[in-house]
Design an enzyme around this catalytic site. Structure first.
Site, PDB file in Angstrom:
ATOM      1  CD  GLU A   8      -2.916  -1.240   2.284  1.00  0.00           C
ATOM      2  OE1 GLU A   8      -2.787  -0.449   3.231  1.00  0.00           O
ATOM      3  OE2 GLU A   8      -3.819  -2.084   2.230  1.00  0.00           O
ATOM      4  CG  HIS A  61      -6.059   0.323   4.649  1.00  0.00           C
ATOM      5  ND1 HIS A  61      -5.013  -0.528   4.853  1.00  0.00           N
ATOM      6  CD2 HIS A  61      -6.898   0.118   5.707  1.00  0.00           C
ATOM      7  CE1 HIS A  61      -5.187  -1.215   5.979  1.00  0.00           C
ATOM      8  NE2 HIS A  61      -6.344  -0.826   6.510  1.00  0.00           N
TER       9      HIS A  61
HETATM   10  P1  NAD Z   1     -11.783  -9.808  15.359  1.00  0.00           P
HETATM   11  O1  NAD Z   1     -10.558 -10.253  16.049  1.00  0.00           O
HETATM   12  O2  NAD Z   1     -12.930  -9.301  16.160  1.00  0.00           O
HETATM   13  O3  NAD Z   1     -12.343 -10.989  14.403  1.00  0.00           O
HETATM   14  C1  NAD Z   1     -11.519 -11.777  13.609  1.00  0.00           C
HETATM   15  C2  NAD Z   1     -12.150 -13.160  13.547  1.00  0.00           C
HETATM   16  O4  NAD Z   1     -11.403 -13.955  12.618  1.00  0.00           O
HETATM   17  C3  NAD Z   1     -12.136 -13.913  14.880  1.00  0.00           C
HETATM   18  O5  NAD Z   1     -13.451 -14.320  15.237  1.00  0.00           O
HETATM   19  C4  NAD Z   1     -11.222 -15.100  14.639  1.00  0.00           C
HETATM   20  O6  NAD Z   1     -11.619 -16.277  15.344  1.00  0.00           O
HETATM   21  C5  NAD Z   1     -11.378 -15.273  13.137  1.00  0.00           C
HETATM   22  N1  NAD Z   1     -10.280 -15.996  12.503  1.00  0.00           N
HETATM   23  C6  NAD Z   1      -8.955 -15.933  12.776  1.00  0.00           C
HETATM   24  N2  NAD Z   1      -8.271 -16.764  11.946  1.00  0.00           N
HETATM   25  C7  NAD Z   1      -9.195 -17.337  11.141  1.00  0.00           C
HETATM   26  C8  NAD Z   1      -9.129 -18.286  10.080  1.00  0.00           C
HETATM   27  N3  NAD Z   1      -7.965 -18.815   9.679  1.00  0.00           N
HETATM   28  N4  NAD Z   1     -10.289 -18.646   9.479  1.00  0.00           N
HETATM   29  C9  NAD Z   1     -11.467 -18.134   9.896  1.00  0.00           C
HETATM   30  N5  NAD Z   1     -11.602 -17.265  10.903  1.00  0.00           N
HETATM   31  C10 NAD Z   1     -10.474 -16.871  11.498  1.00  0.00           C
HETATM   32  O7  NAD Z   1     -11.296  -8.717  14.314  1.00  0.00           O
HETATM   33  P2  NAD Z   1     -12.177  -7.559  13.645  1.00  0.00           P
HETATM   34  O8  NAD Z   1     -12.172  -6.352  14.521  1.00  0.00           O
HETATM   35  O9  NAD Z   1     -13.473  -8.135  13.185  1.00  0.00           O
HETATM   36  O10 NAD Z   1     -11.258  -7.189  12.393  1.00  0.00           O
HETATM   37  C11 NAD Z   1     -11.006  -8.133  11.361  1.00  0.00           C
HETATM   38  C12 NAD Z   1      -9.861  -7.622  10.500  1.00  0.00           C
HETATM   39  O11 NAD Z   1     -10.287  -6.466   9.798  1.00  0.00           O
HETATM   40  C13 NAD Z   1      -8.651  -7.108  11.299  1.00  0.00           C
HETATM   41  O12 NAD Z   1      -7.777  -8.146  11.654  1.00  0.00           O
HETATM   42  C14 NAD Z   1      -8.015  -6.160  10.359  1.00  0.00           C
HETATM   43  O13 NAD Z   1      -7.061  -6.859   9.580  1.00  0.00           O
HETATM   44  C15 NAD Z   1      -9.160  -5.706   9.464  1.00  0.00           C
HETATM   45  N6  NAD Z   1      -9.458  -4.271   9.591  1.00  0.00           N
HETATM   46  C16 NAD Z   1      -9.421  -3.514   8.481  1.00  0.00           C
HETATM   47  C17 NAD Z   1      -9.715  -2.151   8.555  1.00  0.00           C
HETATM   48  C18 NAD Z   1      -9.709  -1.280   7.329  1.00  0.00           C
HETATM   49  O14 NAD Z   1      -9.494  -0.087   7.455  1.00  0.00           O
HETATM   50  N7  NAD Z   1      -9.980  -1.836   6.166  1.00  0.00           N
HETATM   51  C19 NAD Z   1     -10.026  -1.563   9.801  1.00  0.00           C
HETATM   52  C20 NAD Z   1     -10.082  -2.396  10.917  1.00  0.00           C
HETATM   53  C21 NAD Z   1      -9.793  -3.745  10.815  1.00  0.00           C
END
Ligand code: NAD
Length: 305
Positions: free
Chosen positions: A257, A275
């Protein structure tokens, strides 16, 4: 406790911190200036900038660093661990914003909003060419049913979608309160009309969506990635989109990015954003207030007896 706030955070968060602590707000410090300024502070508050490298940490007597937001890439976590400095962040602040962006992209994709807007501004009235697709009654596949994934399910219900999900830590409690069916991963790839990724980037999720998975998806399916770039193999995605293996993709995150020379950006069947999942006023405000609350709780727990 003496706190240095080195990034812009919500005014409400600053007020809250000032009610409890001695707070300095200096949001224009270079890395060298931060090294010079940091001695004497117990806590540091940052967003994705400034960087908090080892030089800052070693010059400090910090007990805690608070990151208003999620990613900790700007903080040298190994140096923090060596010095016993606690690091906290506020991922819960962003869930609604990221989930809303997914639907914004999805609806833009299906109703060709970007093309319609561009054409209108060029004086073109493409009414016949802009026939879209409804998302109502379609199946949304969610991988990762955490904070963002579960909020997706709530919004999807309002659109009349059927929701199927997979989470590596699935248990019955996870589904409580949601109209969602939990599916085996390979079956989910085959069944979803829209596949939205909400897993963290881990060794186990890197490249999770590759040629094999894209090959299992419906020809009409659309992939949405707002989680992290490395989770999707971009070369495999490019090949699948070019060959029509899947119909489209909505991407907020990229392996590099900005993805300056990515061939993906030359395709008509993608929507791309830089992003911006968490870039809303509300998410940023909540991130600051949650961090302030965490610092207050931390100080109460750790106050000298
Ligand atoms: P979270 O920790 O609440 O949820 C992530 C889920 O993924 C968990 O329930 C976990 O058990 C599951 N998981 C982990 N490994 C896995 C796998 N191999 N297969 C299936 N499920 C799996 O996280 P969240 O707050 O929901 O955020 C998710 C992701 O979104 C973050 O890790 C981050 O990378 C991304 N994010 C992106 C932005 C953006 O600006 N685009 C902003 C915030 C977060």
């Amino acid at each position: 406790m003496k706190i240095l706030v080195a990034s812009d955070i919500a005014p409400d968060a600053i007020t809250l911190l000032q009610e409890h602590f001695d707070v300095d707000v200096r949001t224009d410090l270079s890395e060298e200036e931060l090294v010079a300024a940091i001695p004497g502070y117990d806590a540091l508050v940052v967003r994705s900038k400034p960087r908090v490298p080892r030089s800052v940490i070693e010059a400090s007597s910090l007990s805690i660093i608070a990151r208003a937001g999620v990613g900790l890439d700007n903080i040298d976590l190994a140096a923090c661990k060596e010095r016993g400095i606690e690091v906290v962040n506020s991922p819960a602040a962003l869930s609604e914003s990221v989930a809303e962006l997914v639907f914004a992209m999805l609806l833009s994709f299906e109703r060709k909003i970007v093309r319609a807007d561009n054409a209108m501004k060029e004086g073109l009235w493409l009414k016949k060419e802009l026939k879209g697709t409804e998302i109502c009654n379609k199946t949304l596949g969610i991988i990762g049913f955490g904070r963002i994934g579960s909020h997706m399910a709530k919004i999807a219900a309002g659109f009349g979608m059927r929701v199927i999900a997979y989470d590596v830590h699935w248990n019955e409690d996870l589904a409580k309160g949601y109209d969602v069916e939990f599916w085996d991963l390979d079956l989910l790839y085959r069944e979803a009309d829209y596949l939205s990724l909400h897993v963290p980037l881990l060794p186990s999720t890197k490249g999770m969506i590759s040629k094999r998975e894209l090959g299992m998806m419906k020809k009409d399916a659309v992939l949405i990635n707002t989680s992290r770039g490395g989770i999707v193999d971009e070369e495999a995605l490019y090949n699948a989109l070019s060959a029509g293996t899947i119909r489209g993709a909505c991407l907020d995150v990229f392996e590099h990015e900005p993805p300056e020379d990515s061939p993906l950006l030359h395709l008509d069947n993608i929507i791309a954003t830089p992003h911006i999942g968490a870039s809303t006023r509300e998410a940023q405000d909540k991130a600051g207030v949650i961090i302030a609350e965490q610092l207050i709780a931390w100080a109460q727990k750790n106050r000298p007896v």
